[in-house]
Design an enzyme around this catalytic site. Structure first.
Site, PDB file in Angstrom:
ATOM      1  N   TYR A   1       0.850  -1.186   0.000  1.00 55.19           N
ATOM      2  CA  TYR A   1       0.000   0.000   0.000  1.00 55.19           C
ATOM      3  C   TYR A   1       0.887   1.237   0.000  1.00 55.19           C
ATOM      4  O   TYR A   1       2.000   1.212   0.537  1.00 55.19           O
ATOM      5  CB  TYR A   1      -0.903  -0.033   1.239  1.00 55.19           C
ATOM      6  CG  TYR A   1      -1.812   1.152   1.402  1.00 55.19           C
ATOM      7  CD1 TYR A   1      -2.839   1.382   0.498  1.00 55.19           C
ATOM      8  CD2 TYR A   1      -1.643   2.042   2.446  1.00 55.19           C
ATOM      9  CE1 TYR A   1      -3.679   2.469   0.642  1.00 55.19           C
ATOM     10  CE2 TYR A   1      -2.475   3.130   2.599  1.00 55.19           C
ATOM     11  CZ  TYR A   1      -3.479   3.337   1.694  1.00 55.19           C
ATOM     12  OH  TYR A   1      -4.314   4.414   1.834  1.00 55.19           O
TER      13      TYR A   1
ATOM     14  N   TYR B   1      -2.794   5.418   9.300  1.00 52.27           N
ATOM     15  CA  TYR B   1      -2.205   4.143   8.894  1.00 52.27           C
ATOM     16  C   TYR B   1      -1.259   3.611   9.964  1.00 52.27           C
ATOM     17  O   TYR B   1      -0.962   2.425  10.020  1.00 52.27           O
ATOM     18  CB  TYR B   1      -1.507   4.289   7.530  1.00 52.27           C
ATOM     19  CG  TYR B   1      -1.340   2.992   6.782  1.00 52.27           C
ATOM     20  CD1 TYR B   1      -2.416   2.131   6.588  1.00 52.27           C
ATOM     21  CD2 TYR B   1      -0.115   2.629   6.278  1.00 52.27           C
ATOM     22  CE1 TYR B   1      -2.261   0.937   5.907  1.00 52.27           C
ATOM     23  CE2 TYR B   1       0.047   1.440   5.587  1.00 52.27           C
ATOM     24  CZ  TYR B   1      -1.029   0.603   5.408  1.00 52.27           C
ATOM     25  OH  TYR B   1      -0.865  -0.576   4.732  1.00 52.27           O
TER      26      TYR B   1
END
Length: 137
Positions: free
Chosen positions: A114, A124
């Site tokens: 990602y 994140y």
């Protein structure tokens, strides 16, 4: 082989052309920002700076090290395959060169990641370093 568990073929008979690693995980407490009880309620405490060693280890073990583990187990099944074919002339045309053609198929291991591994991505948290570790593997 009829696909049933009692069938005569086993996993040792299986050959793979590719393996895709698409595994990621981090404990919930390492991902979600929480309101701090010791500081004003408008302050948000971001868990990345307070990630425990255990959460760090879990995120990296599952999201990154699993590629090594899966690859080690898949390696015997990922084999280069060489096949030889010969053009045989079955028509009434004049004979052609019947040189065998050698084809080689090489297996591959692919990992999905990602953009949060290379760029700061809101919320994140610990997964950024875990995915960066995967990309380095």
């Amino acid at each position: 082989d009829d696909g049933s568990p009692t069938s005569s073929s086993s996993l040792t008979d299986v050959k793979l052309d590719a393996m895709v690693h698409s595994v990621a995980y981090a404990p919930a407490e390492a991902m979600k920002p929480t309101a701090s009880s010791t500081i004003s309620s408008s302050h948000v405490e971001y868990p990345f700076l307070h990630t425990s060693k255990e959460s760090f280890d879990v995120a990296h073990s599952i999201s990154s090290y699993s590629l090594i583990t899966l690859s080690k187990h898949a390696l015997p099944l990922l084999t280069c395959q060489q096949t030889t074919t010969t053009n045989t002339n079955t028509t009434q045309q004049p004979p052609r060169d019947e040189t065998p053609t050698l084809t080689t198929r090489s297996p591959s291991i692919t990992s999905l990641t990602y953009i949060g591994a290379t760029r700061a991505t809101p919320n994140y948290n610990i997964m950024g370093p875990a995915k960066a570790s995967l990309q380095s593997t």
